[in-house]
Design a protein around this motif. Sequence first.
Motif, short mmCIF file in Angstrom:
data_model
loop_
_atom_site.label_atom_id
_atom_site.label_comp_id
_atom_site.label_asym_id
_atom_site.label_seq_id
_atom_site.Cartn_x
_atom_site.Cartn_y
_atom_site.Cartn_z
N LYS A 161 25.64 33.29 38.11
CA LYS A 161 26.49 34.24 38.84
C LYS A 161 27.26 33.59 39.99
CE LYS A 161 25.49 38.29 38.85
NZ LYS A 161 24.86 39.61 38.84
N LYS A 182 40.98 32.69 40.10
CA LYS A 182 40.78 31.41 40.78
C LYS A 182 40.63 31.55 42.30
CE LYS A 182 43.12 28.40 37.48
NZ LYS A 182 44.14 27.33 37.34
N ASN A 183 40.71 32.78 42.80
CA ASN A 183 40.65 32.97 44.25
C ASN A 183 39.23 32.88 44.76
OD1 ASN A 183 43.57 33.80 44.69
ND2 ASN A 183 42.89 35.22 43.10
N VAL A 184 39.06 32.07 45.81
CA VAL A 184 37.74 31.91 46.41
C VAL A 184 37.28 33.24 47.01
CG1 VAL A 184 36.42 30.60 48.10
CG2 VAL A 184 38.32 29.51 46.93
N LYS A 185 38.20 33.96 47.60
CA LYS A 185 37.89 35.26 48.18
C LYS A 185 38.70 36.33 47.45
CE LYS A 185 37.69 35.07 52.92
NZ LYS A 185 38.22 34.53 54.20
N ASP A 186 38.06 37.40 47.07
CA ASP A 186 38.76 38.44 46.33
C ASP A 186 38.00 39.75 46.49
OD1 ASP A 186 40.17 40.00 44.58
OD2 ASP A 186 40.04 38.63 42.89
N VAL A 187 38.54 40.69 47.24
CA VAL A 187 37.86 41.97 47.41
C VAL A 187 38.76 43.11 46.93
CG1 VAL A 187 36.41 41.19 49.31
CG2 VAL A 187 38.61 42.22 49.84
N SER A 188 39.53 42.83 45.91
CA SER A 188 40.43 43.84 45.35
C SER A 188 39.70 44.60 44.25
CB SER A 188 41.68 43.15 44.81
OG SER A 188 42.47 44.06 44.09
N GLY A 189 39.20 45.78 44.58
CA GLY A 189 38.49 46.59 43.58
C GLY A 189 37.02 46.26 43.49
N TYR A 190 36.31 46.96 42.60
CA TYR A 190 34.89 46.71 42.41
C TYR A 190 34.68 45.31 41.85
CZ TYR A 190 34.65 51.80 42.81
OH TYR A 190 34.77 53.09 43.24
N ASP A 191 33.53 44.72 42.11
CA ASP A 191 33.25 43.37 41.63
C ASP A 191 32.80 43.43 40.17
OD1 ASP A 191 32.57 40.78 41.16
OD2 ASP A 191 31.60 40.49 43.10
N MET A 192 33.78 43.58 39.30
CA MET A 192 33.50 43.69 37.87
C MET A 192 32.95 42.38 37.32
SD MET A 192 34.37 46.83 37.39
CE MET A 192 34.78 47.26 35.70
N LYS A 194 30.85 40.30 38.68
CA LYS A 194 29.39 40.24 38.87
C LYS A 194 28.69 41.34 38.06
CE LYS A 194 29.40 37.14 42.42
NZ LYS A 194 30.35 36.13 41.92
N LEU A 195 29.38 42.43 37.83
CA LEU A 195 28.76 43.50 37.04
C LEU A 195 28.57 43.05 35.58
CD1 LEU A 195 27.69 46.41 36.93
CD2 LEU A 195 30.01 47.15 36.38
#
Lengths: 461, 461
Positions: A161, A182-192, A194-195
Amino acid sequence: MEKDQLIAEMKKIVGEENVLHSKEALYAYSYDATPGHIYMPDVVVSPGNVQEVSAIMKFANEHKIPVYPRGSGTNLSAGTAPLKGGIVLLMLRFNKILDLDLENLIAEVEVGVVVQDINDYVAPHGLIYPPDPGTVKTASLGGTICENSGGLRGLKYGITKNYVQGLEVVLANGDIIHTGGKNVKDVSGYDMTKLFTGSEGTLGIITKAYLKLVPKPEAQASMIAVFNTLEDAGNAVSDIIAAKIIPATMEILDNSSIRTVEDFMHVGLPTDAAAILLLEVDGHPVIVADEKEKVLEVLKKNNAAEVTLAKSPEHKEQLWTARRMALPCLAKLRPTTFVEDATVPRSKLTQFLKIVTKAAKDYNVTIGTFGHAGDGNMHPTIVCDLRDKEEMERVHKAMDVIFRGAVELGGTLSGEHGIGLGKLPWMELQHGKEGMNAMKAIKRALDPNLILNPGKLIGEC
Amino acid sequence: MEKDQLIAEMKKIVGEENVLHSKEALYAYSYDATPGHIYMPDVVVSPGNVQEVSAIMKFANEHKIPVYPRGSGTNLSAGTAPLKGGIVLLMLRFNKILDLDLENLIAEVEVGVVVQDINDYVAPHGLIYPPDPGTVKTASLGGTICENSGGLRGLKYGITKNYVQGLEVVLANGDIIHTGGKNVKDVSGYDMTKLFTGSEGTLGIITKAYLKLVPKPEAQASMIAVFNTLEDAGNAVSDIIAAKIIPATMEILDNSSIRTVEDFMHVGLPTDAAAILLLEVDGHPVIVADEKEKVLEVLKKNNAAEVTLAKSPEHKEQLWTARRMALPCLAKLRPTTFVEDATVPRSKLTQFLKIVTKAAKDYNVTIGTFGHAGDGNMHPTIVCDLRDKEEMERVHKAMDVIFRGAVELGGTLSGEHGIGLGKLPWMELQHGKEGMNAMKAIKRALDPNLILNPGKLIGEC
């Protein structure tokens, strides 16, 4: 739907040469590496691209046909066993490393690629892909993403993960979606991302992934330490972490595992030791030298009876034999092998090992335990004979004690092998009815016809 | 439901002293740190324990009343603005650090605790909690978990998600669930911890968290480098990563930000420079010395016009003034400040900065850009006047160009501030209709009456 019609439809989508349906072929895909779970599928289908996967899913969804994604089938929790018949979706034609982006340290890889092949591909650039399950040389990337596999380097480098940054996924309805990137940081929307990672093929079919790579550590120091009591070994593990050293590897073998390996291999292991620890620190040469000294100090303080330092990479491989051969040697003892992976907070390690030892004695079953001590991720390995009903009852009673013990210590049923079918009976114990309901709601939301690996991970829903 | 009845019911659950409903109080909680989003709630409720949260949710769910969880309200994407009225759920009474487990390096913390207070609490043990958003001294833990906040150390140490190992969550129906825990490895069920982290309060109310702590780095080296072209600065960033150095901090300021800070602060910044980079490497003293030399070499190779090394922690703070004051100084220019956080793969940084500069010119708006260069996480900061409709049209056109540009470069709308309301119009551009449908299905599964922060992150559903 008639089986013949299903086969004909699949041939239309992927071509005749990519559909198997002989009795022999169906049997070959009726089980994985988990004992006691054999179920015949109706057809084995090998799609060659994401559009074919989408077409298969649309058809399966419309006709409510179960779909079981499968890579190399090395699964240890029956996650790939085709429980309710239907389609085995063999993903091994997704076998390309599509891109290696050295500026962003990201590899774009299809799910049928074997994990070791990723490492071989990036090694010339001084990079590694850290997740290294025991099956690293055979497991497909997709399987390790679905199971969120761990491995020997998990303590310091994390698990699958931590390295999956984006996915291409085909949903139950055939929709193709892209998560992360490829983005190190990405908080756009739910973390699909990891889901889907670790969802055991119950939420969607993963076709490719963006994988984070890291620089190869410059130096290593490896050692093996012998302990006369489990407490001392457990305390040494805790004290190393408390000294703020995170070894790349910190593995433990109990007496039963040690004796079994020695019986088969004759490598001179101390058969009267309560436990041995295998340790490796890595990184910058100066840190390695520094941490090596600190680890030696902790081992001494905790009454290590003997410590052997690896003098060369070959010598290390020799010392590591005990760990690498623990499972194969235990598996030779009896016809059936259950490798469990109950995991506890690392401070509870000694307590947990005692529960395992007592369960083995109380129910008169053979359990060898080894595993990732630094993670608290143990592999109590029960060897038995599936055909012996009376013995199997005792095995299940011992398992029950072990799983309940892990959960009571604040642990989890699975550290790296997944739930699949094997650990379903204990899921509510860990997550509660409310927790199970929440997970089932997510399953039904993404797969309303319950066609994706049905019956696994959360059971019927 | 009548407002009076709602207020009376809330008083029954949490006690009169924990319910606010005066006009002044409601106005105080009608907005957060995002311009242009003011909506009056019906009541502000401060629960004191998880049972009270559960009782509130059960009531709200039954009567379909919107609930907006809120900590310190420092949100930059209108995530806490009570869009549809109803209940503002103020979580600041959840203000205890419940446990510090030094053996497992885990802190158990309630969501109302301020992030800096966690660091102060663990510092005497040589530990840090790495996530450090700009608002670290005011933001509540819960807000940073809901938004999955980043910060200046994100490049090396990751973001909030990397440190949240377990959660206590109250679901929309009032069910209390526990996800994850103290286990380093845990693959039992779907990763609900990561799903709730970053879900912006739309899936459940988080009440406490298990946080992973790490040893404080032993040494640091900090420096500031001046560049005459954006290309050189961007190439220096790429080359440092390509040299396999991961700095703890690698921040960039563009010419517009530099000039603005210098105008207000008079600290001697080079106002004709195209960009400055602020860098910090940390870790073992030997590594720090080694990496410092390598970074200096890369900076020189990429034509840094000037490099200043920090001689002391005080000197570093002085050098860091430019970065810390960029936002406050830009904000002083005009009445309204939009701080965006579009993020691109780090290799695309220069291209992205050019898009921002061109958008500012094309639409005649003032944009200062600074941010986390190593992450590709930029903060194009648009200063304007919300009351000037014509200007606001130009601002939105410039924003549109910036967000489309980021997505076209393989980037994301948000690296750390979240989607909230501000970035909703561009979500489908990034995730596609299919991706949005999948997220909406999850929302409806966990919150069928759509009462949890409705209208945010995925919009109406």
